[in-house]
Motif scaffolding. Sequence first.
Motif, PDB file in Angstrom:
ATOM      1  N   VAL A   1      18.320  13.748  -8.169  1.00 59.16           N
ATOM      2  CA  VAL A   1      17.104  13.696  -8.979  1.00 59.16           C
ATOM      3  C   VAL A   1      16.088  12.863  -8.204  1.00 59.16           C
ATOM      4  O   VAL A   1      16.389  11.753  -7.775  1.00 59.16           O
ATOM      5  N   ALA A   2      14.894  13.420  -7.997  1.00 58.64           N
ATOM      6  CA  ALA A   2      13.829  12.702  -7.293  1.00 58.64           C
ATOM      7  C   ALA A   2      12.642  12.551  -8.231  1.00 58.64           C
ATOM      8  O   ALA A   2      12.212  13.520  -8.858  1.00 58.64           O
ATOM      9  N   LEU A   3      12.139  11.321  -8.340  1.00 60.66           N
ATOM     10  CA  LEU A   3      10.985  11.030  -9.187  1.00 60.66           C
ATOM     11  C   LEU A   3       9.865  10.479  -8.314  1.00 60.66           C
ATOM     12  O   LEU A   3      10.091   9.536  -7.541  1.00 60.66           O
ATOM     13  N   ASP A   4       8.681  11.044  -8.429  1.00 62.89           N
ATOM     14  CA  ASP A   4       7.523  10.572  -7.668  1.00 62.89           C
ATOM     15  C   ASP A   4       6.886   9.380  -8.364  1.00 62.89           C
ATOM     16  O   ASP A   4       6.520   9.452  -9.531  1.00 62.89           O
ATOM     17  N   LEU A   5       6.763   8.289  -7.601  1.00 64.99           N
ATOM     18  CA  LEU A   5       6.142   7.060  -8.106  1.00 64.99           C
ATOM     19  C   LEU A   5       5.154   6.529  -7.068  1.00 64.99           C
ATOM     20  O   LEU A   5       5.340   5.432  -6.537  1.00 64.99           O
ATOM     21  N   PRO A   6       4.107   7.284  -6.767  1.00 61.92           N
ATOM     22  CA  PRO A   6       3.167   6.820  -5.737  1.00 61.92           C
ATOM     23  C   PRO A   6       2.448   5.542  -6.164  1.00 61.92           C
ATOM     24  O   PRO A   6       2.096   5.372  -7.326  1.00 61.92           O
ATOM     25  N   GLY A   7       2.294   4.636  -5.215  1.00 63.93           N
ATOM     26  CA  GLY A   7       1.585   3.396  -5.492  1.00 63.93           C
ATOM     27  C   GLY A   7       2.403   2.363  -6.240  1.00 63.93           C
ATOM     28  O   GLY A   7       1.868   1.342  -6.665  1.00 63.93           O
ATOM     29  N   VAL A   8       3.690   2.612  -6.414  1.00 66.52           N
ATOM     30  CA  VAL A   8       4.569   1.685  -7.135  1.00 66.52           C
ATOM     31  C   VAL A   8       5.524   1.062  -6.125  1.00 66.52           C
ATOM     32  O   VAL A   8       6.110   1.762  -5.301  1.00 66.52           O
ATOM     33  N   GLY A   9       5.682  -0.249  -6.168  1.00 66.59           N
ATOM     34  CA  GLY A   9       6.627  -0.929  -5.288  1.00 66.59           C
ATOM     35  C   GLY A   9       8.027  -0.887  -5.872  1.00 66.59           C
ATOM     36  O   GLY A   9       8.205  -0.738  -7.086  1.00 66.59           O
ATOM     37  N   SER A  10       9.022  -1.049  -5.024  1.00 69.27           N
ATOM     38  CA  SER A  10      10.408  -0.983  -5.495  1.00 69.27           C
ATOM     39  C   SER A  10      10.712  -2.077  -6.521  1.00 69.27           C
ATOM     40  O   SER A  10      11.544  -1.887  -7.405  1.00 69.27           O
ATOM     41  N   GLY A  11      10.045  -3.215  -6.436  1.00 72.91           N
ATOM     42  CA  GLY A  11      10.245  -4.286  -7.402  1.00 72.91           C
ATOM     43  C   GLY A  11       9.638  -3.993  -8.761  1.00 72.91           C
ATOM     44  O   GLY A  11       9.907  -4.698  -9.733  1.00 72.91           O
ATOM     45  N   ASP A  12       8.814  -2.950  -8.837  1.00 74.16           N
ATOM     46  CA  ASP A  12       8.175  -2.575 -10.099  1.00 74.16           C
ATOM     47  C   ASP A  12       8.875  -1.416 -10.796  1.00 74.16           C
ATOM     48  O   ASP A  12       8.317  -0.795 -11.694  1.00 74.16           O
ATOM     49  N   VAL A  13      10.092  -1.103 -10.341  1.00 72.19           N
ATOM     50  CA  VAL A  13      10.863  -0.007 -10.930  1.00 72.19           C
ATOM     51  C   VAL A  13      12.145  -0.570 -11.533  1.00 72.19           C
ATOM     52  O   VAL A  13      12.842  -1.354 -10.898  1.00 72.19           O
ATOM     53  N   ASP A  14      12.424  -0.197 -12.770  1.00 70.63           N
ATOM     54  CA  ASP A  14      13.663  -0.575 -13.442  1.00 70.63           C
ATOM     55  C   ASP A  14      14.420   0.703 -13.775  1.00 70.63           C
ATOM     56  O   ASP A  14      13.855   1.638 -14.348  1.00 70.63           O
ATOM     57  N   LEU A  15      15.699   0.710 -13.426  1.00 69.81           N
ATOM     58  CA  LEU A  15      16.557   1.864 -13.692  1.00 69.81           C
ATOM     59  C   LEU A  15      17.745   1.392 -14.513  1.00 69.81           C
ATOM     60  O   LEU A  15      18.439   0.450 -14.117  1.00 69.81           O
TER      61      LEU A  15
END
Length: 154
Positions: free
Chosen positions: A42-56
């Motif tokens: 599964v690939a999700l596009d998150l342009p302009g988002v840093g890895s520290g701003d993603v919660d999974l």
Amino acid sequence: MTLMRFDPFRDLERLTEQALTGARGPRAMPMEAFRRDDRFVVALDLPGVGSGDVDLTVERNVVTVHARRAPLRREGDELLVDERPQGEFSRQFFLGDNLDSTRLAAEFDRGVLTLDIPVAEASKPRKVEISGGSETAEKPRIAEKASREESANV
């Protein structure tokens, strides 16, 4: 189906957002999902988002992705155009029982969050050995019958 997407409020949320903001742009977190051998990707596009701003998070068979995108402008900047989606975004999808959510792996590279979800061992096809119960008992009877027929023909 092994990878399920079910969010009954997603379309209502999208329509409400469009009505209130007039936005008709692309989704904030577009997704691509496919099966490759014994895994789902599964690939999700998150342009302009840093890895520290993603919660999974994964809870049972529900995967939830939260992302935060802040504007680049600072206090005192004069805003001329602002079309980039900002704020908090989330996406949720459900995994089928045949996937192993405990071994889910995630990678974030160049604005794309890629999830690798293996098929559960219990769901993989396996070869079942067949015992020769009645077949082995049948062979001597056939050979015995054939030898009796040969004796009768002589």
